[in-house]
Design an enzyme around this catalytic site. Structure first.
Site, PDB file in Angstrom:
ATOM      1  N   GLU A 185     -35.403 -66.736 -87.470  1.00 45.86           N
ATOM      2  CA  GLU A 185     -34.037 -66.838 -88.003  1.00 45.86           C
ATOM      3  C   GLU A 185     -33.658 -68.221 -88.526  1.00 45.86           C
ATOM      4  O   GLU A 185     -32.813 -68.337 -89.402  1.00 45.86           O
ATOM      5  CB  GLU A 185     -33.037 -66.412 -86.927  1.00 45.86           C
ATOM      6  CG  GLU A 185     -33.092 -64.941 -86.557  1.00 45.86           C
ATOM      7  CD  GLU A 185     -32.607 -64.035 -87.677  1.00 45.86           C
ATOM      8  OE1 GLU A 185     -31.692 -64.436 -88.424  1.00 45.86           O
ATOM      9  OE2 GLU A 185     -33.165 -62.933 -87.823  1.00 45.86           O
ATOM     10  N   SER A 207      -2.816 -26.964 -40.203  1.00 51.22           N
ATOM     11  CA  SER A 207      -3.224 -27.285 -38.837  1.00 51.22           C
ATOM     12  C   SER A 207      -3.922 -28.622 -38.690  1.00 51.22           C
ATOM     13  O   SER A 207      -4.222 -29.033 -37.562  1.00 51.22           O
ATOM     14  CB  SER A 207      -4.132 -26.174 -38.301  1.00 51.22           C
ATOM     15  OG  SER A 207      -3.411 -24.955 -38.196  1.00 51.22           O
TER      16      SER A 207
END
Length: 780
Positions: free
Chosen positions: A194, A474
């Site tokens: 690059e 319950s």
């Protein structure tokens, strides 16, 4: 004569004035140049300020990484080979005949070989190891370090990433440090491909620009750019992607300014973390650190030459060279980079040839989702908000280590999903109407190990585990009976289960019935709880006092909750969410100590520094001796009471392995089961969002889900021990379920229960026994 001289002097002055003045055109040019210089300087100062303010300090909004608990393996640990392989699959380990590098594994009939990865946990950094784990009967027999040829006492794998909490722009990255995480070879390759003049240019390279112009002229189009790495960083970090001369000029100016303020290494490190290398749905893959994990399933420093070449090659065009979608393009581009590496003497000719023969080695893509575990992440976010600002959570790069157990979560999801489908078919309920929620915690610490908020576990909408307020039926009864034990009752105290009605202050009559629509006369307290009788419970609660029952509910919940003083609350006419029920039963499971349920174990910042470590916090809210007695009755409830259907799953000791309670509301609108083993607590709710009847009691609905989960997760038997209280000693007696009196273990249905010394029933039962009595006769 005088007049001529005066005229001459006037002409001289006039001529002198013209020669010393500037023409209007020159003035315009001068002022234009001066104004342009001032404006240009001002603009450069603005650009310089923009660069320094944005580039200093926290340069990126980094998502928070959320981790599950790390799997620990050690000799005698109960875990199947299948479960180990599931964990490795979630960690994206790759199957190999010989795992010779981190992130790979193999397995045989009775062993699993793993080459673990390096990972920095909150307390230590684990180094890569090649481990062979030998198993027998679902238990780890021993573990061997293959390279060192020595036994290993414990292995901790890297944790599964279960979620990421993203910034609003959905960028994702794993930050890397140039001197610690980045291979030097990667830097050499990047520069060679690059920007070969990176170390010498000032941010822009005139040589590169002219070379690009010349190549483009020869090729007849825009084939090559002249941007340096610094310019690419500026373009990606500061500017938009529009292609105009003005943007290019800005890019060049800012590149020079960036080089003026920062070192080459700082710029290079920023580039390595910023560059875009792919897209995963809405998630943008930024930086080499994340790309390494995304494409190869391992850290950047562990990549090989051909893998580094592929990543650098993708910089040019991530979409065009995506190795998953365009393998041919990616392969050709990688080989071009390998050629550059050979030309620049980064690798030898032989290495380049070998690397070209390698496949792309890209791991299979896993389904990624911000909400893979939406219910758990929802809980996590709520708990995080108590200590962290929203922007710190979404942009600070936090590393959040949670309590979630992926294996338990998997079995919770699968059980809820399959059982909801099965129950819907059985009860002829339209698909999608029956819903459910699951919460599983560790009994000792209150860690939330799994949480499911929908029959479709991936659905990120309504989280029933946290938000569905439903009557608990319950499930409230243990609090009622605990208040009764505190008031002086024992497990053998007789309760009246005959016909009953109660007139409230407004004249309304409340006449509860048992589920079987029958009355059972005088019954022992433990038997009433185990069989969930409503009538005897209502009488007991009113005798103890509604205020005392409410106080007990609030204590076990660990918070003040507004509860109306209606008699119906004694039978569960109180609305709680599944997570609140889990908090309530956590107090029972914890022996009277309230432990706040937690999803967070520890938090580190993006640099790896420990910020938070959640230590265990206990608060005694109920006498441990009373809870010990209650839990003994809850064991009976599962062994021979309403929870006895659990034993068809055959995974624990039938008489003592589990303590828990079923719950069913009026017209079977809600089906509940909450129970705990020696190591886990689980709460399951099944019902409809529209509150229509389901026909499912707690025993046939929620209990089935619970049983299918717990038979897979290596639950341990619950072994209750009396508290070490110097003032109280406990003794065990066999109790006759019919009379509540002391008997022998041979009496039919007799149950062994604990009593404070001196408080057991004084009389002996006249029970004549049953089958066991005849067996004793034969033995004699």
């Amino acid at each position: 004569m005088v007049s001529k001289r005066r005229r001459s002097r006037r002409r001289g002055k006039k001529g002198s004035s013209n020669s010393g003045s500037m023409s209007p055109v020159k003035k315009v040019i001068l002022y234009t140049i001066l104004a342009s210089f001032l404006m240009g300087s001002a603009y450069l100062i603005f650009l310089d300020f923009q660069i320094r303010t944005q580039f200093e300090g926290k340069r990126w909004s980094v998502p928070a990484y959320v981790y599950a608990r790390p799997l620990e393996l050690y000799p005698n640990k109960k875990i199947s080979k299948t479960d180990i392989l599931y964990e490795l699959n979630r960690l994206n380990y790759q199957l190999s005949e010989t795992p010779n590098k981190p992130g790979y594994y193999s397995y045989g009939d009775n062993h699993v070989a793993i080459y673990t990865r390096r990972f920095k946990h909150w307390d230590a950094e684990e180094q890569p190891k090649h481990i062979r784990i030998n198993l027998s009967g679902g238990i780890v027999v021993d573990m061997l370090d293959v390279k060192q040829n020595e036994d290993v006492p414990i292995v901790r794998l890297d944790p599964v990433v279960i979620s990421k909490i993203y910034p609003s722009h959905n960028e994702d990255r794993i930050l890397v440090k140039l001197n610690e995480d980045v291979p030097k070879k990667l830097v050499e390759i990047l520069k060679a491909v690059e920007d070969r003049n990176f170390d010498s240019h000032i941010g822009i390279s005139f040589k590169g620009i002219f070379r690009a112009i010349w190549i483009n002229i020869k090729k007849g189009g825009a084939r090559q750019g002249g941007s340096t790495l610094t310019q690419q960083l500026v373009k990606n970090y500061f500017l938009t992607r529009e292609k105009t001369i003005w943007r290019k000029l800005n890019e060049m100016a800012m590149a020079v300014l960036l080089e003026f303020h920062y070192s080459k290494n700082e710029i290079l490190e920023a580039y390595l973390n910023e560059v875009a290398l792919g897209q995963d749905g809405k998630r943008a893959i930024h930086g080499f650190g994340l790309a390494s994990h995304y494409f190869f399933g391992k850290p950047l420093r562990d990549l090989e030459d051909h893998q580094l070449a592929l990543l650098v090659g993708m910089v040019k065009a991530p979409s065009a060279y995506n190795p998953r979608r365009r393998r041919g393009n990616a392969l050709r581009r990688r080989n071009v980079v390998l050629d550059v590496m050979r030309e620049q003497k980064i690798i030898s000719e032989d290495v380049a040839i070998t690397a070209k023969d390698r496949s792309l080695d890209v791991v299979s893509k896993k389904k990624t989702s911000i909400t893979r575990y939406p219910a758990f992440v929802d809980l996590l976010r709520r708990q995080l908000r108590k200590s962290y600002r929203p922007e710190d959570i979404t942009t600070g790069g936090l590393r959040i280590f949670t309590t979630l157990d992926p294996l338990i979560q998997y079995y919770a999801e699968e059980s809820l999903k399959t059982q909801i489908a099965s129950l819907s078919k059985w009860k002829h309920i339209k698909p999608g109407k029956l819903q459910g929620a699951v919460v599983i915690t560790s009994r000792s610490q209150g860690d939330v190990l799994a949480i499911v908020g929908d029959a479709d576990p991936r659905y990120p909408g309504y989280n029933r585990a946290l938000d569905a307020k439903r009557q608990i039926g319950s499930l409230v009864k243990p609090a009622v009976y605990l208040a009764a034990l505190k008031s002086g009752k024992t497990l053998a105290s007789l309760l009246d289960d005959s016909e009953f009605s109660h007139e409230s202050d407004n004249g309304k009559i409340w006449a509860p019935l048992n589920y079987d629509k029958e009355f059972h006369g005088d019954i022992p307290l433990y038997y009433s709880l185990a069989h969930s009788y409503n009538v005897s419970t209502a009488r007991l609660g009113l005798e103890v006092g509604l205020d005392k029952v409410i106080d007990m509910i609030q204590k076990v919940l660990g918070k003040e909750k507004e509860i109306p003083e209606y008699p119906s609350l004694l039978l569960g006419a109180i609305q709680l969410t599944p997570i609140e029920v889990a908090q309530m039963y956590q107090t029972f499971a914890g022996g009277g100590f309230n432990t706040k349920l937690r999803s967070i174990q520890s938090i580190m910042n993006s640099k790896g520094d420990l910020l938070t470590r959640n230590s265990l916090k206990l608060k005694s809210v109920v006498d441990a001796g009373l809870v010990f007695q209650l839990n003994s009755a809850l064991q009976v409830a599962v062994a021979s009471g309403t929870g006895r259907g659990l034993w068809k799953y055959n995974f624990l000791h039938k008489d003592k392995g589990v303590a828990g309670k079923t719950g069913t509301t009026d017209d079977t609108k809600d089906s509940w089961f909450s129970a705990f083993t020696g190591n886990y607590l689980g709460v399951v709710w099944v019902g409809r969002d529209d509150s229509k009847p389901t026909g499912l009691t707690g025993s046939v609905g929620a209990l089935r889900v619970w049983g299918n989960i717990f038979k897979h997760i290596n639950a341990e038997d619950l072994k209750l021990e009396p508290p070490s209280d110097a003032d109280k000693k406990y003794e065990y007696h066999w109790i006759d379920p019919k009379s509540g009196l002391v008997t022998t273990k041979h009496c039919s249905g007799a149950v062994q229960l604990p009593f404070v010394e001196g408080r057991s029933p004084r009389e002996q039962s006249s029970c004549t026994g049953g089958k066991m009595r005849w067996l004793d006769f034969i033995k004699r």
